[in-house]
Design an enzyme around this catalytic site. Structure first.
Site, mmCIF file in Angstrom:
data_model
loop_
_atom_site.group_PDB
_atom_site.id
_atom_site.type_symbol
_atom_site.label_atom_id
_atom_site.label_comp_id
_atom_site.label_asym_id
_atom_site.label_seq_id
_atom_site.Cartn_x
_atom_site.Cartn_y
_atom_site.Cartn_z
ATOM 1 N N SER A 149 1.065 4.600 -1.307
ATOM 2 C CA SER A 149 2.824 4.840 -1.320
ATOM 3 C C SER A 149 2.956 5.010 -0.533
ATOM 4 O O SER A 149 2.685 5.891 0.788
ATOM 5 C CB SER A 149 3.203 6.179 -2.574
ATOM 6 O OG SER A 149 2.903 6.159 -3.848
HETATM 7 N N1 SAH Z 1 -0.976 7.955 -5.290
HETATM 8 C C1 SAH Z 1 -1.859 6.387 -4.295
HETATM 9 C C2 SAH Z 1 -1.292 5.567 -4.990
HETATM 10 C C3 SAH Z 1 -1.640 4.648 -5.548
HETATM 11 S S1 SAH Z 1 -1.361 3.111 -6.856
HETATM 12 C C4 SAH Z 1 -2.505 7.066 -2.842
HETATM 13 O O1 SAH Z 1 -1.977 7.658 -2.485
HETATM 14 O O2 SAH Z 1 -3.004 5.846 -2.632
HETATM 15 C C5 SAH Z 1 -1.314 3.189 -8.129
HETATM 16 C C6 SAH Z 1 -2.664 3.121 -8.382
HETATM 17 O O3 SAH Z 1 -1.974 3.660 -9.884
HETATM 18 C C7 SAH Z 1 -3.294 1.912 -8.550
HETATM 19 O O4 SAH Z 1 -4.989 2.298 -7.567
HETATM 20 C C8 SAH Z 1 -3.740 1.206 -9.651
HETATM 21 O O5 SAH Z 1 -4.449 1.060 -10.148
HETATM 22 C C9 SAH Z 1 -3.170 2.985 -10.400
HETATM 23 N N2 SAH Z 1 -2.979 2.819 -12.091
HETATM 24 C C10 SAH Z 1 -2.564 2.073 -12.514
HETATM 25 N N3 SAH Z 1 -2.425 2.187 -13.870
HETATM 26 C C11 SAH Z 1 -3.332 3.411 -14.413
HETATM 27 C C12 SAH Z 1 -4.136 3.814 -15.166
HETATM 28 N N4 SAH Z 1 -3.599 3.692 -16.379
HETATM 29 N N5 SAH Z 1 -5.082 5.302 -15.624
HETATM 30 C C13 SAH Z 1 -5.143 5.179 -13.625
HETATM 31 N N6 SAH Z 1 -4.505 4.861 -12.868
HETATM 32 C C14 SAH Z 1 -3.505 3.801 -12.652
#
Ligand code: SAH
Length: 301
Positions: A148
């Site tokens: 993000s």
């Molecule tokens: N905060 C993270 C942002 C990652 S993007 C960072 O700093 O990099 C959001 C993430 O949520 C993705 O990796 C995706 O795979 C995950 N995601 C989506 N649905 C999910 C779920 N049900 N449980 C766990 N992770 C999930």
């Protein structure tokens, strides 16, 4: 539903792998902050940007000693390949500059400013993207996911801290991704549980966070839609992926007096940031500005 495999972060400390952690929060960077909502943008989490700073946003870099070079650097951006010892210094200055810009955009909480100034975002992205790590942009982290943008991370963390007691107790993060926000959270909360549903990213995040030697950060592989009951109740829950609704498990696992911050679909495919406060009288939901996060998906891969 699959059970969660708890994978605590091991304390491994490669010499010189990280900058030393500061003992506490320093004074706020940049005086005269504006209100939280001023100048906020829509918080897109997946927009791609050009590969270098615009000239007007070139960061202030520390003065160089004779003989020190900045190899392979686009104008105004510290080199990914450079004289040893310079990189950390350079990135620290660029990071401080990133925080200053966030302050200008409305970030006022000094705790969030300090945490963002402390965590080396460039360690969480591919080395080819390291010179973009302190731009206010999301970046690809593999498997179709993105880290993000700092503005959105700052906004969500500030909302989280506003609505909870101090110090922040146990926090649940859904969507570890590359682990960046989890490490920032670990500077702000007593205990952090972060869940990722993609095994490849969970493994990558474990590698990324290891050098930080955080004993209060627990990375979990599983479906975050079910939350993580073993760590409940949580003073705060934060999601980095948005679905059609907020799963009931998150509401159940939120402590009374706790706050949840998450993206959610609000109709017509649009997403908005939603805050849920839980009190003895029940749940209160507030819908805030439009955002654009990756979708919340069920199951693991
Ligand atoms: N905060 C993270 C942002 C990652 S993007 C960072 O700093 O990099 C959001 C993430 O949520 C993705 O990796 C995706 O795979 C995950 N995601 C989506 N649905 C999910 C779920 N049900 N449980 C766990 N992770 C999930």
């Amino acid at each position: 539903m699959k059970s969660l495999a708890k994978a605590p972060v091991k304390a491994v400390n490669p010499p010189g792998a990280t900058e030393p952690r500061r003992p506490g929060f320093p004074a706020a960077l940049g005086a005269g902050t504006t209100g939280l909502t001023s100048g906020r943008n829509s918080g897109r989490a997946d927009a791609q940007r050009p590969s270098s700073y615009p000239a007007s946003a070139a960061p202030a870099l520390p003065a160089r000693q004779p003989g020190q070079t900045r190899q392979g650097s686009p104008a105004g951006v510290p080199g990914v390949v450079g004289a040893s010892g310079m990189l950390t210094q350079d990135f620290q200055a660029v990071r401080a500059r990133m925080v200053q810009k966030l302050v200008q955009q409305g970030l006022s909480d000094p705790r969030v400013q300090a945490a963002l100034g402390q965590v080396e975002r460039h360690r969480f992205v591919d080395s080819a993207l390291a010179n973009q790590a302190y731009e206010d942009t999301s970046l690809p982290i593999g498997l179709g996911q993105t880290i993000s943008k700092p503005n959105v991370v700052a906004r969500m963390l500030e909302l989280l801290l506003q609505g909870t007691g101090e110090p922040l107790g146990r926090v649940l993060e859904i969507g570890t991704g590359c682990g960046y926000q989890a490490v920032v959270l670990a500077q702000l909360a007593r205990e952090v549980y972060s869940i990722e549903r993609l095994r490849g990213l969970h493994d990558k995040a474990r590698e990324n966070v290891r050098p930080f030697r955080l004993t209060n950060l627990h990375l979990l592989f599983g479906d975050g839609m079910a939350g993580y009951a073993k760590g409940a109740p949580y003073a705060a829950i934060i999601a980095a992926a948005g679905g059609e609704a907020l799963p009931q498990a998150w509401m159940d696992q939120l402590a009374v007096g706790g706050r949840l911050v998450a993206p959610m679909q609000v109709g017509g495919g649009a997403q908005a940031l939603v805050v849920v406060d839980k009190s003895a009288r029940g749940l209160r939901q507030t819908v805030l500005e439009a955002v654009h996060f990756v979708p919340l998906k069920s199951g693991t891969l």
